[in-house]
Design a protein around this motif. Structure first.
Motif, PDB file in Angstrom:
ATOM      1  N   UNK A   1      43.660  69.024 -12.551  1.00 36.65           N
ATOM      2  CA  UNK A   1      42.949  68.477 -13.715  1.00 36.65           C
ATOM      3  C   UNK A   1      42.053  67.821 -13.321  1.00 36.65           C
ATOM      4  N   UNK A   2      41.930  66.937 -12.116  1.00 43.55           N
ATOM      5  CA  UNK A   2      40.697  65.972 -11.966  1.00 43.55           C
ATOM      6  C   UNK A   2      39.413  66.947 -11.637  1.00 43.55           C
ATOM      7  N   UNK A   3      39.801  67.943 -11.010  1.00 43.13           N
ATOM      8  CA  UNK A   3      38.526  68.971 -10.696  1.00 43.13           C
ATOM      9  C   UNK A   3      38.140  69.682 -12.099  1.00 43.13           C
ATOM     10  N   UNK A   4      39.250  69.938 -12.949  1.00 39.11           N
ATOM     11  CA  UNK A   4      38.862  70.513 -14.300  1.00 39.11           C
ATOM     12  C   UNK A   4      37.839  69.407 -15.129  1.00 39.11           C
TER      13      UNK A   4
ATOM     14  N   UNK B   1      35.480  75.184 -20.899  1.00 43.95           N
ATOM     15  CA  UNK B   1      36.703  75.128 -20.658  1.00 43.95           C
ATOM     16  C   UNK B   1      37.021  76.326 -19.576  1.00 43.95           C
ATOM     17  N   UNK B   2      36.487  77.324 -20.143  1.00 41.65           N
ATOM     18  CA  UNK B   2      36.661  78.780 -19.050  1.00 41.65           C
ATOM     19  C   UNK B   2      36.168  78.482 -17.748  1.00 41.65           C
ATOM     20  N   UNK B   3      34.929  78.072 -17.648  1.00 32.54           N
ATOM     21  CA  UNK B   3      34.283  77.747 -16.453  1.00 32.54           C
ATOM     22  C   UNK B   3      35.090  76.883 -15.488  1.00 32.54           C
ATOM     23  N   UNK B   4      35.270  75.602 -16.262  1.00 33.11           N
ATOM     24  CA  UNK B   4      35.797  74.603 -15.402  1.00 33.11           C
ATOM     25  C   UNK B   4      37.239  75.089 -14.942  1.00 33.11           C
ATOM     26  N   UNK B   5      38.020  75.713 -15.898  1.00 29.88           N
ATOM     27  CA  UNK B   5      39.320  76.338 -15.415  1.00 29.88           C
ATOM     28  C   UNK B   5      39.354  77.220 -14.157  1.00 29.88           C
ATOM     29  N   UNK B   6      38.335  78.136 -14.310  1.00 30.56           N
ATOM     30  CA  UNK B   6      38.226  79.186 -13.241  1.00 30.56           C
ATOM     31  C   UNK B   6      37.837  78.406 -11.949  1.00 30.56           C
ATOM     32  N   UNK B   7      36.907  77.592 -11.913  1.00 25.35           N
ATOM     33  CA  UNK B   7      36.391  76.856 -10.943  1.00 25.35           C
ATOM     34  C   UNK B   7      37.403  75.849 -10.005  1.00 25.35           C
TER      35      UNK B   7
END
Length: 77
Positions: A7-10, A57-63
């Protein structure tokens, strides 16, 4: 996977992707001399965080998932 780290990285990645809009790149609210502080806040922060939210959201989730997988692999070795 540690959910807190995920969650923090997201959140960090989402905010990093929102920085150009938060700094007003692409918005013309400064050109209006009658703009109040609330209108500028709405223009920069709220629109900056919600603009292209699906892509962010998609990019943050993947990363965040990839980073968690890399970190867990390093801990096992």
């Amino acid at each position: 996977m540690k959910i807190k780290m995920l969650i923090l990285v997201f959140l960090i990645v989402y905010l990093a992707l929102s920085l150009p809009a938060l700094f007003g790149i692409g918005l013309v609210i400064d050109w209006v001399p009658e703009a109040t502080v609330i209108q500028k806040f709405n223009g920069y922060v709220l629109v900056g965080l919600t603009d292209n939210y699906l892509f962010k959201c998609v990019m943050a989730g993947l990363i965040s998932i990839v980073l968690q997988l890399v970190m867990s692999k390093r801990q096992r070795n």
